[in-house]
Write an enzyme that holds these catalytic residues in place. Structure first.
Site, PDB file in Angstrom:
ATOM      1  N   PRO A   1      93.442 -83.917 -32.822  1.00 57.63           N
ATOM      2  CA  PRO A   1      92.949 -85.083 -33.070  1.00 57.63           C
ATOM      3  C   PRO A   1      92.616 -85.201 -34.553  1.00 57.63           C
ATOM      4  O   PRO A   1      91.828 -84.566 -34.965  1.00 57.63           O
ATOM      5  CB  PRO A   1      91.430 -85.313 -32.108  1.00 57.63           C
ATOM      6  CG  PRO A   1      91.544 -84.278 -30.955  1.00 57.63           C
ATOM      7  CD  PRO A   1      92.303 -83.160 -31.568  1.00 57.63           C
ATOM      8  N   CYS A   2      92.990 -86.403 -35.064  1.00 58.56           N
ATOM      9  CA  CYS A   2      93.326 -86.474 -36.602  1.00 58.56           C
ATOM     10  C   CYS A   2      92.578 -87.676 -37.178  1.00 58.56           C
ATOM     11  O   CYS A   2      92.486 -87.855 -38.298  1.00 58.56           O
ATOM     12  CB  CYS A   2      94.599 -86.263 -37.245  1.00 58.56           C
ATOM     13  SG  CYS A   2      95.304 -84.787 -36.788  1.00 58.56           S
TER      14      CYS A   2
END
Length: 493
Positions: A105-106
């Site tokens: 997740p960025c």
């Protein structure tokens, strides 16, 4: 001819879509890491060992230690736990892993300044990069939602995509990185699913060769048979295989919703002599799976194909969505009666304008009559009014929209119901032999920490997209080996 048995590690593995595609492309998955025991249960059952009973699985993820899990091929822990294990990291480093892949997740990621150390979204990309630094794979694959490249543009700052791109390039021992947007429908998946990829090639493998890695984001939508002739496709970008035949492209057309699920109209397999190429492949593909042997001739009921129960009112609304789709009327018309601050006269005027061109009788997707005249249709819209805008009826003749973790966003093309887990899995290109485990769905307040079957499907990388990228990267590695005379260490039994 591609080289044999390249190796891979899959981080943030989910239920195993990326691993399955890479296995089909010839990779050995040396390790997968997934913190959710619900998604990991599906991974284990299909890609490690069939689960015979719940106690067996519970004993695996609760009682087996980290190193034992790693030896089996699946760690059900946080990535941070793996990073603390010198034994696991040493074994992977000695194995000279070819590819490390994953989708951390960025959204909260930043490579410079004002990083919040308590933000889990910020920690996970850094942990991914730390793993890369310790294992030093030849190639790195990072996958995420396409919108990540635009998230911060409206604020005049770098996007998380650009930050991660920069950080991967600088990660020891250094990587040349090709950014890409790949749409799953361009690679034989019956779904419009654009995703961003960062594919990094280790600097020492590039050497003195000019390999066509560019700073420009490659988009598979501009690919065509002519691109290969012109030499414009970057080295690390896979070749597009499917096209929009309405534009007279050369090559196979997109697979559609009809191709994907028209044989699943009942809870058993439909007996049909006109089975689509795609559906036949989904029924027959049992390769690379560890689960109990699946025979569509003997197993008349597909895995995970359970019709959900809906109230009469909800089914009536679903039928109305099908009519609105066919009449080219936006589904937001159902929100008009719910608009606050509008008089009844104003609401009626808006409704009348929205349905002014309807030809009667108005029918649902299965041909049943919903209304014979405008007053009846006006009454029906008022009766079924809702503020929810995300639901839409699927088109038979198009690829599915992007599959997400919410099961009720889509309505079946002709039946008044949402798709089953199996139907959404078909849109993602999971073969029918791939069995999703754990509970089917869960309440909204539990979605933050539970990953039921519908979420597992929606979060996955489509196996066919993973296959296309993985097979292409195998060819790249072989080309590099030929250029530089690299040799692999023999696999350890």
């Amino acid at each position: 001819m591609v080289s044999s048995s390249p190796t891979c590690v899959d981080l943030f593995a989910g239920c195993g879509g990326l691993s399955l595609g890479l296995k089909q492309a010839g990779f050995q998955i040396k390790l997968a890491v997934e913190k959710s025991e619900m998604a990991a249960e599906t991974y284990y059952h299909n890609l490690i060992r069939p689960i015979q009973d719940a106690d067996e699985w519970r004993n695996y993820y609760e009682n087996r230690n980290l190193e034992d899990q790693a030896e089996s091929g699946l760690v059900v822990r946080e990535l941070s736990d793996v990073l603390r294990s010198k034994a696991i990291l040493s074994r992977l480093r000695e194995s000279e892993i070819d590819v490390v892949a994953g989708g951390p997740p960025c959204q909260g990621f930043s490579s410079a300044g004002n990083r919040n150390p308590s933000d889990e979204r910020n920690k996970l990309p850094w942990q991914f990069l730390e793993f890369i630094e310790k294992v030093k794979p030849k190639i790195v694959i990072i996958e995420n939602v396409a919108g990540m490249q635009f998230d911060f543009l409206k604020h005049g700052t770098k996007s998380p995509f650009e930050d991660l791109w920069t950080a991967l390039s600088a990660t020891d021992p250094g990587y040349q990185v090709q950014p890409m947007v790949l749409n799953a429908k361009h690679f034989g998946v019956p779904q419009h699913r654009p995703r961003v990829f960062l594919v990094g090639l280790r600097e020492d493998l590039v050497g003195k060769y000019s390999l066509g890695i560019t700073a420009k984001i490659w988009d598979s939508s501009i690919d065509s048979p002519q691109v290969a002739v012109l030499g414009d496709r970057p080295l690390l970008a896979p070749k597009r295989t499917h096209f929009d035949n309405n534009r007279n492209e050369v090559g196979p057309g997109y697979f559609t919703v009809k191709d994907a699920i028209s044989d699943l109209m009942t809870e058993n397999y439909s007996e049909t002599s006109s089975l689509s190429e795609f559906a036949r492949e989904m029924r027959e593909d049992t390769s690379y799976l560890k689960a109990v042997v699946f025979d569509p001739q003997a197993n008349k009921r597909p895995n995970n194909h359970v019709f959900r129960q809906h109230s009469d009112l909800v089914m009536e609304r679903f039928s109305l969505y099908q009519f609105l789709r066919d009449a080219n009327i936006h589904r937001s018309v159902l929100a008009i009666p719910k608009k606050t601050g509008l008089s009844e006269h104003a609401q009626r005027k808006l409704l009348h304008a929205a349905i002014a061109n309807v030809k009667y009788p108005a029918k649902d997707g299965n041909g049943s009559i919903l209304a014979n005249a405008q007053p009846t249709l006006m009454h029906l819209i008022r009766k079924l009014a809702t503020k929810k805008h995300s639901q839409r009826a699927l088109f038979w003749g198009r690829p599915a929209p992007t599959v997400v973790s919410m099961p009720d966003d889509f309505v079946h093309p002709v039946q008044p119901r949402i798709p089953t887990v199996r139907e959404l899995a078909r849109f993602q290109s999971f073969p029918d032999a791939f069995e999703f485990r754990s509970k089917e769905t869960t309440g909204a307040h539990r979605r933050r920490f539970q990953v039921p079957q519908y979420s597992q499907v929606g979060n996955a990388v489509p196996p066919r997209l993973a296959f296309a990228l993985g097979y292409h990267l195998r060819e790249v590695m072989e080309m590099l080996q030929q250029k530089q005379g690299l040799t692999r260490k023999p696999d350890v039994a």
